[in-house]
Scaffold this active site. Structure first.
Site, PDB file in Angstrom:
ATOM      1  N   PHE A  82      31.645  30.330 -11.635  1.00 18.78           N
ATOM      2  CA  PHE A  82      31.911  29.168 -12.476  1.00 18.78           C
ATOM      3  C   PHE A  82      32.787  29.645 -13.636  1.00 18.78           C
ATOM      4  O   PHE A  82      32.327  30.382 -14.505  1.00 18.78           O
ATOM      5  CB  PHE A  82      30.607  28.552 -12.978  1.00 18.78           C
ATOM      6  CG  PHE A  82      30.790  27.216 -13.656  1.00 18.78           C
ATOM      7  CD1 PHE A  82      31.390  26.161 -12.987  1.00 18.78           C
ATOM      8  CD2 PHE A  82      30.372  27.020 -14.965  1.00 18.78           C
ATOM      9  CE1 PHE A  82      31.571  24.924 -13.603  1.00 18.78           C
ATOM     10  CE2 PHE A  82      30.547  25.799 -15.591  1.00 18.78           C
ATOM     11  CZ  PHE A  82      31.136  24.750 -14.907  1.00 18.78           C
ATOM     12  N   VAL A 117      29.083  24.132  -8.214  1.00 13.62           N
ATOM     13  CA  VAL A 117      28.152  23.329  -7.424  1.00 13.62           C
ATOM     14  C   VAL A 117      28.792  22.002  -7.064  1.00 13.62           C
ATOM     15  O   VAL A 117      28.564  21.460  -5.975  1.00 13.62           O
ATOM     16  CB  VAL A 117      26.831  23.122  -8.194  1.00 13.62           C
ATOM     17  CG1 VAL A 117      25.897  22.183  -7.433  1.00 13.62           C
ATOM     18  CG2 VAL A 117      26.138  24.453  -8.451  1.00 13.62           C
ATOM     19  N   HIS A 125      18.121  28.567 -11.481  1.00 12.95           N
ATOM     20  CA  HIS A 125      18.804  29.648 -12.187  1.00 12.95           C
ATOM     21  C   HIS A 125      18.114  30.988 -11.936  1.00 12.95           C
ATOM     22  O   HIS A 125      16.882  31.076 -11.906  1.00 12.95           O
ATOM     23  CB  HIS A 125      18.822  29.379 -13.696  1.00 12.95           C
ATOM     24  CG  HIS A 125      19.676  28.214 -14.078  1.00 12.95           C
ATOM     25  ND1 HIS A 125      21.038  28.197 -13.906  1.00 12.95           N
ATOM     26  CD2 HIS A 125      19.356  27.017 -14.640  1.00 12.95           C
ATOM     27  CE1 HIS A 125      21.522  27.051 -14.341  1.00 12.95           C
ATOM     28  NE2 HIS A 125      20.523  26.310 -14.777  1.00 12.95           N
ATOM     29  N   THR A 140      -4.045  -5.450   0.308  1.00 14.75           N
ATOM     30  CA  THR A 140      -3.470  -4.126   0.495  1.00 14.75           C
ATOM     31  C   THR A 140      -4.304  -3.298   1.481  1.00 14.75           C
ATOM     32  O   THR A 140      -3.772  -2.415   2.154  1.00 14.75           O
ATOM     33  CB  THR A 140      -3.325  -3.384  -0.846  1.00 14.75           C
ATOM     34  OG1 THR A 140      -4.608  -3.117  -1.402  1.00 14.75           O
ATOM     35  CG2 THR A 140      -2.489  -4.193  -1.822  1.00 14.75           C
ATOM     36  N   ASP A 141      -5.588  -3.580   1.566  1.00 11.47           N
ATOM     37  CA  ASP A 141      -6.410  -2.884   2.556  1.00 11.47           C
ATOM     38  C   ASP A 141      -5.990  -3.262   3.971  1.00 11.47           C
ATOM     39  O   ASP A 141      -6.003  -2.426   4.880  1.00 11.47           O
ATOM     40  CB  ASP A 141      -7.886  -3.209   2.334  1.00 11.47           C
ATOM     41  CG  ASP A 141      -8.797  -2.348   3.197  1.00 11.47           C
ATOM     42  OD1 ASP A 141      -8.830  -1.118   2.971  1.00 11.47           O
ATOM     43  OD2 ASP A 141      -9.451  -2.902   4.112  1.00 11.47           O
ATOM     44  N   LYS A 195       0.850  -1.193   0.000  1.00  5.33           N
ATOM     45  CA  LYS A 195       0.000   0.000   0.000  1.00  5.33           C
ATOM     46  C   LYS A 195       0.882   1.238   0.000  1.00  5.33           C
ATOM     47  O   LYS A 195       1.937   1.263   0.641  1.00  5.33           O
ATOM     48  CB  LYS A 195      -0.903   0.026   1.244  1.00  5.33           C
ATOM     49  CG  LYS A 195      -2.177   0.847   1.076  1.00  5.33           C
ATOM     50  CD  LYS A 195      -3.196   0.113   0.200  1.00  5.33           C
ATOM     51  CE  LYS A 195      -4.579   0.755   0.286  1.00  5.33           C
ATOM     52  NZ  LYS A 195      -5.570   0.030  -0.529  1.00  5.33           N
TER      53      LYS A 195
END
Length: 323
Positions: free
Chosen positions: A182, A250, A279, A60-61, A13
């Site tokens: 940079f 970076v 940016h 799944t329940d 789930k």
């Protein structure tokens, strides 16, 4: 022969949303709001796919209901603790069916309101919170109990349970308006980027760290660990509050953040950082009849964009000698 085979299967789930309030005797309330995903594996679950035999399928329940039940009957302070509780429960509840579990939990960042108390003193509110939307903490657990399965006819988990766990944060946005550049990058005929030694640098970082296995089964304050790791990495990104720290790329900043986290916390042994650019492009004010520069000679009006964006990702881990 059909020429095909089933090679992997899971079921469970996702997006089970649960909030738990802990009311302490002193009147202080704690809130933990989570979104839980749990996925089960077992020896004979393939029969549901191949033969339509659902006898080895935990609905799944039921998985959803189990999350709420476990939140009710257990005491825990962190999503990491709760993820381990969920995994161990399914091994013990379904020893002949489930032998592997993947649990992933994301939490909301509810932080206490700070204000004046009834005597006019500044303090944290006892039961009111603001949601910090900058980044979502998460954890992942991969658990195995190989003694479980169709051969285990007992009513409890058989054999040791092994657990691997990661923690982290998704989409933590952080920005600085200077102390970044940079330059001196590789050039070719298609290069149009201009070098810069004073620019914005921002990212929406997704960061995931691996907990050292020997610490997982010990009692840990995982919330304090999360805060400590986050604080160290943010400090590495921004530098001292008065002068900052220069970032030549970076890439280097990413590495320094990962190294700082590992040096600060022996409980983690590897960290992966994904830092796409946010940016900020200077708006060409000359087209509007005014200059782009402020008194420093640099532009001061920008338009933010996040696509297309640069994508920088790396993993930093211990080399075995730095424990």
């Amino acid at each position: 022969m059909s020429g095909v085979k089933l090679t992997f299967n899971q079921h469970g789930k996702g997006r089970v949303r649960v909030a738990k309030v802990t009311r302490k005797p002193n009147g202080i309330h704690e809130i933990l709001q989570m979104s839980v995903q749990l996925l089960l594996q077992g020896d004979n679950m393939e029969d549901a796919f191949l033969k339509g035999d659902n006898s080895q399928v935990v609905p799944t329940d039921t998985c959803k209901n189990t999350v709420y039940y476990l939140a009710k009957v257990n005491t825990f302070d962190s999503i990491e603790e709760f993820a381990i509780i969920i995994a161990k429960h399914f091994f013990n509840a379904y020893p002949s069916i489930v032998n592997k579990m993947d649990v992933e939990i994301t939490r909301e960042r509810w932080e206490r309101v700070i204000g004046k108390d009834s005597r006019g003193r500044t303090s944290e509110h006892s039961h009111s919170f603001l949601n910090n939307k900058n980044g979502k903490p998460f954890c992942k657990v991969q658990a195995t109990c190989m003694g479980n399965g169709y051969r285990n006819r007992s009513n409890k988990a058989n054999g040791p349970i092994t657990i691997a766990m990661q923690g982290g944060i998704r989409e933590m946005e952080i920005l600085k308006t200077t102390q970044s550049g940079f330059e001196d990058y590789h050039l070719c005929p298609l290069t149009t980027l201009e070098p810069a030694n004073d620019r914005f640098v921002g990212t929406s970082a997704t960061i995931e760290w691996n907990y050292d296995p020997k610490y997982i089964e010990r009692k840990q304050d995982y919330n304090a660990l999360f805060n400590s790791i986050s604080k160290v990495m943010i400090a590495e990104f921004v530098g001292p509050t008065d002068v900052g720290v220069y970032s030549p790329s970076v890439q280097q900043t990413l590495y320094d953040m990962g190294k700082a986290a590992l040096q600060a916390q022996p409980t983690i042994n590897k960290i992966t950082l994904y830092m796409p650019n946010l940016h900020y492009l200077a708006f060409p004010m000359e087209k509007l009849g005014v200059g782009s520069a402020d008194r420093t000679g640099l532009p001061d009006v920008f338009y933010p964009i996040d696509e297309p964006h640069g994508m920088i990702k790396a993993t930093v881990e211990r080399n075995g000698r730095s424990r």
